[in-house]
Write a protein that holds these residues in place. Structure first.
Motif, PDB file in Angstrom:
ATOM      1  N   GLU A   1      29.897  37.565  43.257  1.00 26.34           N
ATOM      2  CA  GLU A   1      28.542  37.846  43.756  1.00 26.34           C
ATOM      3  C   GLU A   1      27.595  36.674  43.498  1.00 26.34           C
ATOM      4  O   GLU A   1      26.539  36.581  44.100  1.00 26.34           O
ATOM      5  CB  GLU A   1      27.991  39.122  43.098  1.00 26.34           C
ATOM      6  CG  GLU A   1      28.459  40.388  43.813  1.00 26.34           C
ATOM      7  CD  GLU A   1      28.273  41.641  42.969  1.00 26.34           C
ATOM      8  OE1 GLU A   1      27.612  41.557  41.905  1.00 26.34           O
ATOM      9  OE2 GLU A   1      28.806  42.693  43.386  1.00 26.34           O
ATOM     10  N   GLN A   2      28.009  35.765  42.600  1.00 26.55           N
ATOM     11  CA  GLN A   2      27.129  34.642  42.239  1.00 26.55           C
ATOM     12  C   GLN A   2      27.412  33.371  43.037  1.00 26.55           C
ATOM     13  O   GLN A   2      26.729  32.372  42.851  1.00 26.55           O
ATOM     14  CB  GLN A   2      27.300  34.314  40.754  1.00 26.55           C
ATOM     15  CG  GLN A   2      27.014  35.463  39.811  1.00 26.55           C
ATOM     16  CD  GLN A   2      27.271  35.050  38.369  1.00 26.55           C
ATOM     17  OE1 GLN A   2      26.594  34.178  37.840  1.00 26.55           O
ATOM     18  NE2 GLN A   2      28.259  35.656  37.747  1.00 26.55           N
TER      19      GLN A   2
ATOM     20  N   ALA B   1      41.603  38.653  35.772  1.00 27.26           N
ATOM     21  CA  ALA B   1      42.324  39.263  36.899  1.00 27.26           C
ATOM     22  C   ALA B   1      42.548  40.761  36.707  1.00 27.26           C
ATOM     23  O   ALA B   1      42.652  41.508  37.681  1.00 27.26           O
ATOM     24  CB  ALA B   1      43.676  38.564  37.088  1.00 27.26           C
ATOM     25  N   SER B   2      42.628  41.212  35.445  1.00 26.13           N
ATOM     26  CA  SER B   2      42.887  42.642  35.206  1.00 26.13           C
ATOM     27  C   SER B   2      41.604  43.473  35.161  1.00 26.13           C
ATOM     28  O   SER B   2      41.651  44.682  34.952  1.00 26.13           O
ATOM     29  CB  SER B   2      43.658  42.820  33.891  1.00 26.13           C
ATOM     30  OG  SER B   2      42.860  42.360  32.814  1.00 26.13           O
ATOM     31  N   ASP B   3      40.458  42.835  35.365  1.00 26.47           N
ATOM     32  CA  ASP B   3      39.162  43.534  35.309  1.00 26.47           C
ATOM     33  C   ASP B   3      38.412  43.294  36.626  1.00 26.47           C
ATOM     34  O   ASP B   3      37.735  42.285  36.793  1.00 26.47           O
ATOM     35  CB  ASP B   3      38.366  43.004  34.101  1.00 26.47           C
ATOM     36  CG  ASP B   3      36.973  43.620  33.992  1.00 26.47           C
ATOM     37  OD1 ASP B   3      36.604  44.443  34.855  1.00 26.47           O
ATOM     38  OD2 ASP B   3      36.262  43.264  33.036  1.00 26.47           O
ATOM     39  N   VAL B   4      38.567  44.247  37.547  1.00 27.28           N
ATOM     40  CA  VAL B   4      38.015  44.055  38.898  1.00 27.28           C
ATOM     41  C   VAL B   4      36.501  43.900  38.864  1.00 27.28           C
ATOM     42  O   VAL B   4      35.924  43.108  39.622  1.00 27.28           O
ATOM     43  CB  VAL B   4      38.431  45.222  39.824  1.00 27.28           C
ATOM     44  CG1 VAL B   4      37.800  45.070  41.200  1.00 27.28           C
ATOM     45  CG2 VAL B   4      39.941  45.256  39.971  1.00 27.28           C
ATOM     46  N   ALA B   5      35.842  44.627  37.968  1.00 18.04           N
ATOM     47  CA  ALA B   5      34.373  44.526  37.879  1.00 18.04           C
ATOM     48  C   ALA B   5      33.953  43.103  37.530  1.00 18.04           C
ATOM     49  O   ALA B   5      32.958  42.583  38.064  1.00 18.04           O
ATOM     50  CB  ALA B   5      33.840  45.517  36.842  1.00 18.04           C
TER      51      ALA B   5
ATOM     52  N   LEU C   1      41.254  39.794  43.707  1.00 17.75           N
ATOM     53  CA  LEU C   1      40.239  38.786  44.016  1.00 17.75           C
ATOM     54  C   LEU C   1      40.115  38.574  45.531  1.00 17.75           C
ATOM     55  O   LEU C   1      39.010  38.484  46.062  1.00 17.75           O
ATOM     56  CB  LEU C   1      40.562  37.462  43.315  1.00 17.75           C
ATOM     57  CG  LEU C   1      39.561  36.333  43.541  1.00 17.75           C
ATOM     58  CD1 LEU C   1      38.150  36.739  43.108  1.00 17.75           C
ATOM     59  CD2 LEU C   1      39.995  35.063  42.810  1.00 17.75           C
ATOM     60  N   VAL C   2      41.247  38.498  46.223  1.00 14.49           N
ATOM     61  CA  VAL C   2      41.192  38.352  47.686  1.00 14.49           C
ATOM     62  C   VAL C   2      40.485  39.559  48.308  1.00 14.49           C
ATOM     63  O   VAL C   2      39.628  39.408  49.189  1.00 14.49           O
ATOM     64  CB  VAL C   2      42.605  38.185  48.294  1.00 14.49           C
ATOM     65  CG1 VAL C   2      42.555  38.218  49.816  1.00 14.49           C
ATOM     66  CG2 VAL C   2      43.223  36.870  47.838  1.00 14.49           C
TER      67      VAL C   2
END
Length: 393
Positions: free
Chosen positions: A79-80, A68-72, A98-99
């Motif tokens: 994307e998968q 959750a703390s890593d948007v990338a 995430l939303v």
């Protein structure tokens, strides 16, 4: 929806207590379904692998590291996949990125959220993006608030059959509940209290029954905040701790469907505690237990009941549609597991399958599960998730 994706569903938070149950349900219930491609995601590859082995999922079940703390990492995960089930709450602390990413990318999203203020913030921020990317965002797919939202829907369908019109007044009543709320539900309630003490403008939002219906304010609703006698049901009632989320979802559902219950619809939820002095005493006990929930007790996120406790749990909810002339339509919604974990994990998994397979025509945007999937979801829950919907005489 990302149609070219590698996976149909990613269970995000699969190493948490509820996430593990969702993954276990998919692994056991859909193991012979060769069409369903799903993966498990969480912060630690090592923990994901041990959960995969513990729940008996195939050794080749794909594992994705996402935090959750890593948007990338969140973007790389979504994307998968066509859809993501998020069990990582409280959502106001861990869910916003995430939303946002799902709304921007066109990935369907489902969660177990019982945090109305955060949901309203997400609706305001991401409804337009979700519509343009064709993402379907579905909040509150667990015990908050699915059995209640669908219970009202089912009750109104039967009122229409009986009277030719839906009721403008429906009562939701908890007849029995064996089992526990999840640690996530406790944490969400506490996080909402903490947020409100820091920002007093949130208090009005928490108290507003129409917080999830932007642009629409309906009639005054019953407050349901103290024990009282319900004359229609000849019983004492006590406040129900989850009514402040469920009632909001029901009003949003009504709006999303184009107000089939009318714009003057009134709905409340209480716990039935019985008649007479004993009923009154029970109502006071429920009230005292509710007050404790905002304290420091209760399970922590990631903790929960044993398998035996989950499987011996159950719930029985009554919905009563009232006609102006005093006639009633009564329906019951019952679950065969404890509400916060056993039943919730089955519900959200079946919501994801229903969204994937049964409702391809559903428009993009931010939904409640009942408004999005209605009768098709009821059928799926009855067929697969141990939930019954029945009319009572």
């Amino acid at each position: 929806m990302n149609t070219s994706s590698k996976f149909d569903i990613v269970v995000y938070g699969a190493t948490g207590f509820t996430g593990q149950l969702v993954a276990e349900y998919l692994a056991s219930h859909y193991k012979s379904d060769k069409q369903l491609k799903w993966a498990m995601a969480g912060r630690s590859l090592e923990k994901l692998a041990s959960v995969r082995d513990a729940i008996g999922a195939p050794a080749d079940t794909p594992l994705i590291v996402a935090d959750a703390s890593d948007v990338a990492s969140l973007k790389a995960m979504i994307e998968q996949t066509k859809s993501v089930i998020s069990t990582v709450g409280p959502y106001q602390l861990y869910g916003s990125d995430l939303v946002a990413a799902c709304a921007a990318s066109g990935t369907d999203y489902l969660d177990l959220c019982g945090e109305p203020v955060w949901m309203r913030q997400m609706i305001d921020a991401h409804q337009a993006a979700a519509q343009s990317s064709r993402a379907r965002i579905v909040f509150s797919c667990g015990f908050d608030s699915l059995p209640f939202e669908l219970g009202v829907f089912f009750c109104q369908e039967n009122a229409k059959n009986a009277w030719g019109a839906p009721a403008t007044r429906v009562k939701g009543r908890v007849r029995s509940m064996k089992g526990t709320f999840s640690g996530g539900t406790y944490a969400s309630i506490k996080a909402s209290f903490v947020a409100a003490t820091k920002d007093l403008s949130l208090v009005a939002m928490l108290k507003n029954p129409f917080v999830l219906t932007p642009g629409f304010e309906g009639p005054k609703q019953p407050s349901g905040n103290k024990p009282m006698v319900d004359e229609d049901l000849q019983s004492w009632t006590a406040p129900f701790v989850m009514s402040t989320i469920n009632t909001r979802s029901v009003h949003r559902s009504n709006m999303l469907m184009g107000f089939p219950y009318g714009r003057d619809f009134i709905y409340d939820e209480m716990v039935l505690t019985g008649a007479g002095e004993k009923g009154e005493a029970n109502a006071k006990l429920v009230m005292a237990a509710n007050n404790k929930m905002s304290g420091s007790g209760g399970p922590k996120p990631g903790e929960g009941p044993s398998k035996e406790e989950r499987e011996s749990g159950s719930y029985d909810l009554l919905f009563v549609a009232l006609a102006p002339d005093g006639r009633q339509v009564r329906v019951a919604v019952k679950g065969d597991r404890d509400p916060g974990y056993g039943s919730t994990s089955k519900m959200i998994a079946e919501c994801a399958i229903c969204l994937l397979r049964d409702t391809p025509e559903l428009k993009a945007g931010i939904w409640t599960p009942g408004a999005a999937m209605g009768d098709r979801l009821i059928k799926r829950l009855v067929d697969h998730a141990g939930i019954s919907f029945e009319v009572e005489a």
